[in-house]
Design a protein around this motif. Sequence first.
Motif, mmCIF file in Angstrom:
data_model
loop_
_atom_site.group_PDB
_atom_site.id
_atom_site.type_symbol
_atom_site.label_atom_id
_atom_site.label_comp_id
_atom_site.label_asym_id
_atom_site.label_seq_id
_atom_site.Cartn_x
_atom_site.Cartn_y
_atom_site.Cartn_z
ATOM 1 N N THR A 183 0.847 -1.201 0.000
ATOM 2 C CA THR A 183 0.000 0.000 0.000
ATOM 3 C C THR A 183 0.878 1.245 0.000
ATOM 4 O OG1 THR A 183 -0.091 -0.492 2.332
ATOM 5 C CG2 THR A 183 -2.112 -0.839 1.052
ATOM 6 N N SER A 199 -14.132 -5.154 -4.971
ATOM 7 C CA SER A 199 -13.041 -6.097 -4.688
ATOM 8 C C SER A 199 -12.021 -6.049 -5.832
ATOM 9 C CB SER A 199 -13.605 -7.501 -4.537
ATOM 10 O OG SER A 199 -14.401 -7.797 -5.663
ATOM 11 N N TYR A 206 -9.855 -3.116 -5.319
ATOM 12 C CA TYR A 206 -8.947 -3.321 -4.174
ATOM 13 C C TYR A 206 -7.759 -4.179 -4.610
ATOM 14 C CZ TYR A 206 -6.880 -5.266 -0.042
ATOM 15 O OH TYR A 206 -5.954 -5.662 0.890
ATOM 16 N N PHE A 241 -4.313 -2.354 -4.748
ATOM 17 C CA PHE A 241 -3.527 -2.459 -3.512
ATOM 18 C C PHE A 241 -2.783 -3.766 -3.355
ATOM 19 C CE2 PHE A 241 -4.757 1.540 -2.255
ATOM 20 C CZ PHE A 241 -6.098 1.720 -2.503
#
Lengths: 61, 222, 242
Positions: A5, C34, C37, C41
């Motif tokens: 991240t 999702s 994400y 990430f």
Amino acid sequence: MMNDTNSILSMTEHGAYVWPTYGLAAVVLIGLVVLSLRALGRSRAELERIELETGRQRDEA
Amino acid sequence: MSGLSVILRREIRLALRHSTDSFMVVGFFVIAVVLFPFGVGPESNMLARIGPGVIWVAALLAAMLSMERLFQTDYEDGSLELLVLSPVPMELTVCAKVFVHWLTTGVPLILTAPLLALMMNVPFEAWPVMLASLALGTPVLSLIGAIGAALALGARRGGVLLSLLVLPLLIPVLIFAVGAIDAHLMGGGAKANLLLLGGVLLGALALAPWASAAALRQAVAS
Amino acid sequence: MNILHRFANPTRFQRLSKKIEPWVLVLMLLTMGSGLYFALFSSPVDYQQGHTVRIMYIHVPAAWMALFCYTAMAIAAAISLIWKHGLADIAVKATAPIGAAFTFLALVTGSLWGKPMWGTWWVWDARLTSVLVLFFLYLGYMALRDAFDDPARGAKSSAILVLVGFVNVPIIKFSVDWWNTLHQPASVIRMDGPTIHVDMLMPLLLMAFAFKFYYLWVMLVRIRQELMAQRIRALKHRQAIE
């Protein structure tokens, strides 16, 4: 997994290409949804107005 | 086949009556090509390199010009309805119209192409391949153009719409035709491209009249 | 084929679509959320491309959708022409802008990916060019659809155009591939299975599903809107007659 991240936020030179991609995708896809929903709302309002009118016309006849 | 010959004769007579259209198409063709040396510069081997491409693009656009009127006059004076109802199947009538359109636009383009090849300094040995590609390609322009004309019949701003619909569909013709000339110039055989262009022509010959007839029927029906 | 005709009746379709729309919306939001994400990430950085590989998670699904929507339009156009199926025709009109949006997205994200990878914004590569032509086919459809005063005429005419265009898509693809190709060959749908790493395949497939649900949901909304518009035209027409 988590160490990714902070690297994602500090995307150095390549970030200039990744963020516009997602930004543009958001603009295009959400834009189309907004346009479609607004057209739906307008048609529904118009439909109710006309159905009211034709209803009244039939009552008068 | 007598019905078809009647329609063919009618079309040819109509075309001869206002034969000035072919001159206009050729005029546009020549002017469009002549513009390029002014834009790109008169330097001859540059012109030679882009020559075939420029000639073909100009031929494509010139063919589009006269496409809109293919069915327009019959649509407006109602004779299109008679044609649809006539015993001759609509597909054949469309073939007759496309053939006459090819005679009045495709053939003049082929005849003037050498003059422009001369001006664009295209080497002599490429001329036969260029004429072959035009001979195979211009009928496809008329065939697929006819579909566009039938679809856009009676539409607002039909001419512009026609080009927007048809030009994307004509890209394979452009690629194979100019590819043939370039392949020939670079020594490799142009046969493969020309055969592919012939294939596209046969495909268009089979499908286009059917699609145009369908479009014309529903144009007249509504 | 009677399932087809059962949905031809607008009121039944309205009831059905009202029922499934919320579910489709939920599914879309789930897969999109999702997918994003994973895409942003928790998927690995590509050893060569670094973060630009993340562009793939939008570009590839959008390119798939560009072709998927046009194929869906061709099928619906065929149904509407052959069986005079009014609802299929509305589905074609509803799908067109969505397909055009995905094609536009595929083109721009393709060039955004091309800049860091190949060094230029636009390159006349076979795949980009044939998608560009597909974009023109979409524009041609939408232009022809609204070019007539009588909507029924526009509907039939543009349905024929979709079929003519659909026949040409493989020819255009083939001729453009022949003309020039720089794009790497397919790396997901292959005989020997996807060659890309499973961590990257996950967001890709999630985003692909998300785009499909998105398409289904927006199409349903647009179909309902078009049905209402048709009803308005009919009522106005009747009003004018009385």
